[in-house]
Enzyme design. Structure first.
Site, PDB file in Angstrom:
ATOM      1  N   LYS A   1       1.969   0.726   5.052  1.00 52.66           N
ATOM      2  CA  LYS A   1       1.683  -0.709   4.980  1.00 52.66           C
ATOM      3  C   LYS A   1       2.735  -1.408   4.131  1.00 52.66           C
ATOM      4  O   LYS A   1       3.215  -0.868   3.138  1.00 52.66           O
ATOM      5  CB  LYS A   1       0.312  -0.954   4.342  1.00 52.66           C
TER       6      LYS A   1
ATOM      7  N   TYR B   1      -0.658  -8.139   5.535  1.00 48.72           N
ATOM      8  CA  TYR B   1      -0.005  -6.829   5.566  1.00 48.72           C
ATOM      9  C   TYR B   1       0.353  -6.386   6.964  1.00 48.72           C
ATOM     10  O   TYR B   1      -0.304  -6.721   7.932  1.00 48.72           O
ATOM     11  CB  TYR B   1      -0.813  -5.759   4.842  1.00 48.72           C
TER      12      TYR B   1
ATOM     13  N   ASP C   1     -18.152  -0.475   1.115  1.00 52.39           N
ATOM     14  CA  ASP C   1     -17.323   0.089   0.051  1.00 52.39           C
ATOM     15  C   ASP C   1     -18.151   0.666  -1.092  1.00 52.39           C
ATOM     16  O   ASP C   1     -17.690   1.555  -1.807  1.00 52.39           O
ATOM     17  CB  ASP C   1     -16.354  -0.958  -0.491  1.00 52.39           C
TER      18      ASP C   1
END
Length: 181
Positions: free
Chosen positions: A72, A132, A170
């Site tokens: 990335k 990104y 998460d």
């Protein structure tokens, strides 16, 4: 462009050459030839992603496995984040170590994160717009992650504990020593 290798081999901070005057500024944010020469390898990006987040948001350490691993190139268009790259290459001398870099719309720095690394960030400004490039397509079955507050990694996200906002997905991620790598 100035390429600065971090303590994690293959992970680079990239500082652009800024041309500014009383009208504003201009800089080249990406040039494939200069980029590949600067990092010393050939990377071809195939997917761009963008996110917008509020203060206190922590996007935990994410990665792609196997043939779907991703390199990335990340930057912030507006706001400020603490960007984190974690070396997940088991044979690396820096396995389990991380770097945390402030990226902002103001400093215009970028971070190149090679394949074999995990990546996450926290928003330390009111809001942040994050951009990104990835060198491989996302594959849901190959995704992995590590919980943001892993005691082994000891990442300082620079967000007060009462202001942290983490997705439900998460919050249930494993620690590094239990992660599928």
């Amino acid at each position: 462009m100035n390429f600065i290798e971090t303590k994690l081999k293959g992970c680079f901070i990239i500082e652009p050459t800024l041309f500014a005057d009383d009208r504003g500024y201009f800089f080249e944010s990406f040039n494939e030839e200069r980029f590949n020469k600067g990092i010393g390898t050939n990377v071809e990006f195939v997917q761009d992603n963008q996110s917008f987040s509020q203060h206190g948001v922590i996007r935990a350490i994410h990665y792609q496995l196997g043939e779907y691993a991703q390199a990335k190139l990340v930057r912030v268009l507006h706001g400020t984040v603490i960007d984190v790259a974690v070396d997940l290459r088991k044979n690396s001398p820096t396995y389990g170590q991380h770097v945390a870099i402030e990226l902002s719309g103001e400093n215009k720095r970028q971070l190149f994160i090679p394949r074999g690394f995990g990546h996450g960030f926290s928003v330390v400004s009111e809001t942040a717009e994050f951009f990104y490039k990835c060198d491989n397509y996302y594959n849901k079955e190959s995704e992995g992650g590590i919980i943001f507050n892993d005691p082994t990694l000891e990442i300082d996200w620079k967000v007060d504990s009462d202001q942290i906002k983490v997705s439900e997905k998460d919050l249930i991620l494993p620690t590094l020593n239990k992660a599928r790598l």
